[in-house]
Scaffold this motif. Structure first.
Motif, short mmCIF file in Angstrom:
data_model
loop_
_atom_site.label_atom_id
_atom_site.label_comp_id
_atom_site.label_asym_id
_atom_site.label_seq_id
_atom_site.Cartn_x
_atom_site.Cartn_y
_atom_site.Cartn_z
N MET A 81 -4.83 -2.68 -2.92
CA MET A 81 -4.54 -1.48 -3.71
C MET A 81 -4.48 -0.24 -2.82
SD MET A 81 -6.91 0.17 -6.73
CE MET A 81 -8.21 0.56 -5.52
N LEU A 82 -5.40 -0.11 -1.87
CA LEU A 82 -5.37 1.02 -0.95
C LEU A 82 -4.05 1.05 -0.17
CD1 LEU A 82 -8.96 1.06 0.65
CD2 LEU A 82 -8.05 2.59 -1.12
N ILE A 83 -3.63 -0.11 0.32
CA ILE A 83 -2.38 -0.18 1.08
C ILE A 83 -1.21 0.23 0.20
CG2 ILE A 83 -0.76 -1.75 2.21
CD1 ILE A 83 -3.23 -3.33 3.22
N ARG A 84 -1.20 -0.23 -1.04
CA ARG A 84 -0.09 0.12 -1.92
C ARG A 84 -0.02 1.64 -2.16
NH1 ARG A 84 1.34 -1.88 -8.14
NH2 ARG A 84 3.41 -0.89 -8.13
N ILE A 85 -1.16 2.27 -2.36
CA ILE A 85 -1.17 3.72 -2.59
C ILE A 85 -0.74 4.45 -1.33
CG2 ILE A 85 -2.62 5.71 -3.14
CD1 ILE A 85 -4.35 3.80 -4.85
N LEU A 86 -1.26 4.04 -0.18
CA LEU A 86 -0.89 4.67 1.08
C LEU A 86 0.60 4.54 1.36
CD1 LEU A 86 -1.94 6.11 3.66
CD2 LEU A 86 -2.22 3.83 4.68
N ASP A 87 1.19 3.43 0.95
CA ASP A 87 2.59 3.12 1.21
C ASP A 87 3.53 3.59 0.10
OD1 ASP A 87 4.55 1.83 2.91
OD2 ASP A 87 4.67 0.23 1.43
N PHE A 88 2.98 4.21 -0.94
CA PHE A 88 3.79 4.61 -2.09
C PHE A 88 4.86 5.61 -1.65
CE2 PHE A 88 4.79 6.36 -6.28
CZ PHE A 88 4.76 5.20 -7.07
N PRO A 89 6.12 5.42 -2.07
CA PRO A 89 7.22 6.21 -1.51
C PRO A 89 7.32 7.64 -2.03
CG PRO A 89 8.05 4.68 -3.15
CD PRO A 89 6.61 4.34 -2.96
N ARG A 90 6.52 8.02 -3.02
CA ARG A 90 6.56 9.38 -3.52
C ARG A 90 5.22 10.07 -3.25
NH1 ARG A 90 10.82 11.33 -3.13
NH2 ARG A 90 10.14 13.05 -4.46
N PRO A 91 5.19 11.39 -3.23
CA PRO A 91 3.94 12.12 -2.92
C PRO A 91 2.84 11.83 -3.94
CG PRO A 91 5.85 13.59 -2.79
CD PRO A 91 6.33 12.31 -3.41
N ILE A 92 1.63 11.65 -3.45
CA ILE A 92 0.46 11.45 -4.31
C ILE A 92 -0.58 12.52 -3.98
CG2 ILE A 92 -1.39 9.90 -5.02
CD1 ILE A 92 0.35 7.55 -4.36
N VAL A 93 -0.99 13.27 -5.00
CA VAL A 93 -1.97 14.34 -4.85
C VAL A 93 -3.24 13.93 -5.59
CG1 VAL A 93 -2.49 16.77 -5.29
CG2 VAL A 93 -0.14 16.07 -4.71
N ALA A 94 -4.37 14.01 -4.92
CA ALA A 94 -5.66 13.70 -5.55
C ALA A 94 -6.25 14.96 -6.18
CB ALA A 94 -6.63 13.12 -4.53
N ALA A 95 -6.72 14.82 -7.41
CA ALA A 95 -7.46 15.88 -8.09
C ALA A 95 -8.90 15.39 -8.21
CB ALA A 95 -6.86 16.16 -9.46
N CYS A 96 -9.74 15.84 -7.30
CA CYS A 96 -11.10 15.32 -7.15
C CYS A 96 -12.10 16.35 -7.63
CB CYS A 96 -11.33 14.96 -5.68
SG CYS A 96 -12.99 14.37 -5.32
N LYS A 97 -12.74 16.06 -8.77
CA LYS A 97 -13.67 17.02 -9.37
C LYS A 97 -15.12 16.62 -9.20
CE LYS A 97 -11.25 16.53 -13.14
NZ LYS A 97 -10.79 16.63 -14.55
N GLY A 98 -15.39 15.77 -8.19
CA GLY A 98 -16.77 15.35 -7.98
C GLY A 98 -16.92 14.45 -6.78
N HIS A 99 -17.95 13.61 -6.80
CA HIS A 99 -18.32 12.78 -5.66
C HIS A 99 -17.24 11.77 -5.27
CE1 HIS A 99 -22.42 14.26 -6.18
NE2 HIS A 99 -22.41 13.84 -7.43
N GLY A 100 -17.13 11.52 -3.97
CA GLY A 100 -16.31 10.45 -3.45
C GLY A 100 -17.15 9.62 -2.49
N ILE A 101 -17.52 8.43 -2.90
CA ILE A 101 -18.47 7.62 -2.14
C ILE A 101 -17.90 6.22 -1.91
CG2 ILE A 101 -20.81 6.63 -2.12
CD1 ILE A 101 -21.60 8.95 -4.02
N GLY A 102 -18.08 5.69 -0.69
CA GLY A 102 -17.62 4.33 -0.41
C GLY A 102 -16.14 4.20 -0.66
#
Length: 223
Positions: A81-102
């Protein structure tokens, strides 16, 4: 688990399991289905949004406790899944409103631009602290996104970073008030949606080394 809506040219994927947005087989399936839908809709940009106070707290430890086979499948499919998101052909913007762990911090790393929320949130790679091997795939991703100044502190020492330090380390790109994170992410995604198709080619070429390393590591897991 992951809702899918379209706002203009932007597909919005909202992760919300009502708790910590843990990454487990249900989450991974929902993410892949949402990405499938974005591709079918020909979305010109994506926003990947977490719930209030937490983006994701990582892999589901309850799934690991079910045995080696279940743990291996969760890790393999999560890494794919990580590889697919990294390789996605259109821009992806994260909206992070809290913790990011592991695994949550790695979900941030595979997004093209990351908007974080001001607040008492932490960003960490706890693997060393909890006795887990990062492995070649996550190491390749971490090296590609984390500033060398912070790489040992995060990947080896498992240091918890606050929000401002996460920007300095390369985990986030900017921070806003939590109430403004969605609108800011949408503003950026809407602007990036005007990118021509050459965006995808340039993205893949720039990220070719880490994608190659990550795919090679995934094959070892049977992916």
């Amino acid at each position: 688990m992951i809702s899918y809506t379209v706002e203009g040219d932007v597909a919005v994927l909202r992760m919300d399991d009502g708790k910590l947005n843990v990454v487990n087989p249900t989450f991974i399936k929902a993410m892949n289905e949402a990405l499938d839908q974005a591709e079918a809709d020909k979305a010109k940009a994506l926003v990947l949004e977490g719930r209030d106070t937490v983006f994701s707290a990582g892999f589901d430890l309850k799934e690991f406790a079910k045995g080696q086979d279940q743990a291996r499948v969760q890790v393999r499919d999560g890494f794919a899944m990580l590889i697919r998101i990294l390789d996605f052909p259109r821009p992806i913007v994260a909206a992070c409103k809290g913790h990011g762990i592991g695994m949550g911090i790695f979900l941030l790393m595979v997004c093209d631009y990351r908007v974080g929320a001001e607040g008492p949130y932490k960003y960490s790679m706890p693997e060393s602290r909890i006795g887990m091997d990062l492995g070649d795939l996550l190491i390749a991703l971490a090296k590609s996104r984390i500033s060398p100044k912070y790489l040992t502190r995060m990947a080896v020492l498992s240091e918890d970073l606050d929000v401002q330090t996460a920007v300095d380390a390369g985990v986030l790109d900017e921070i806003f008030e939590a109430s403004e994170v969605h609108s800011r992410a949408m503003e950026i995604a809407t602007g990036l949606a005007t990118m021509p198709v050459a965006f995808g080619k340039n993205k893949r070429e720039i990220k070719a080394t880490e994608l190659s390393d990550m795919r090679a590591a995934l094959k070892v897991l049977g992916g």
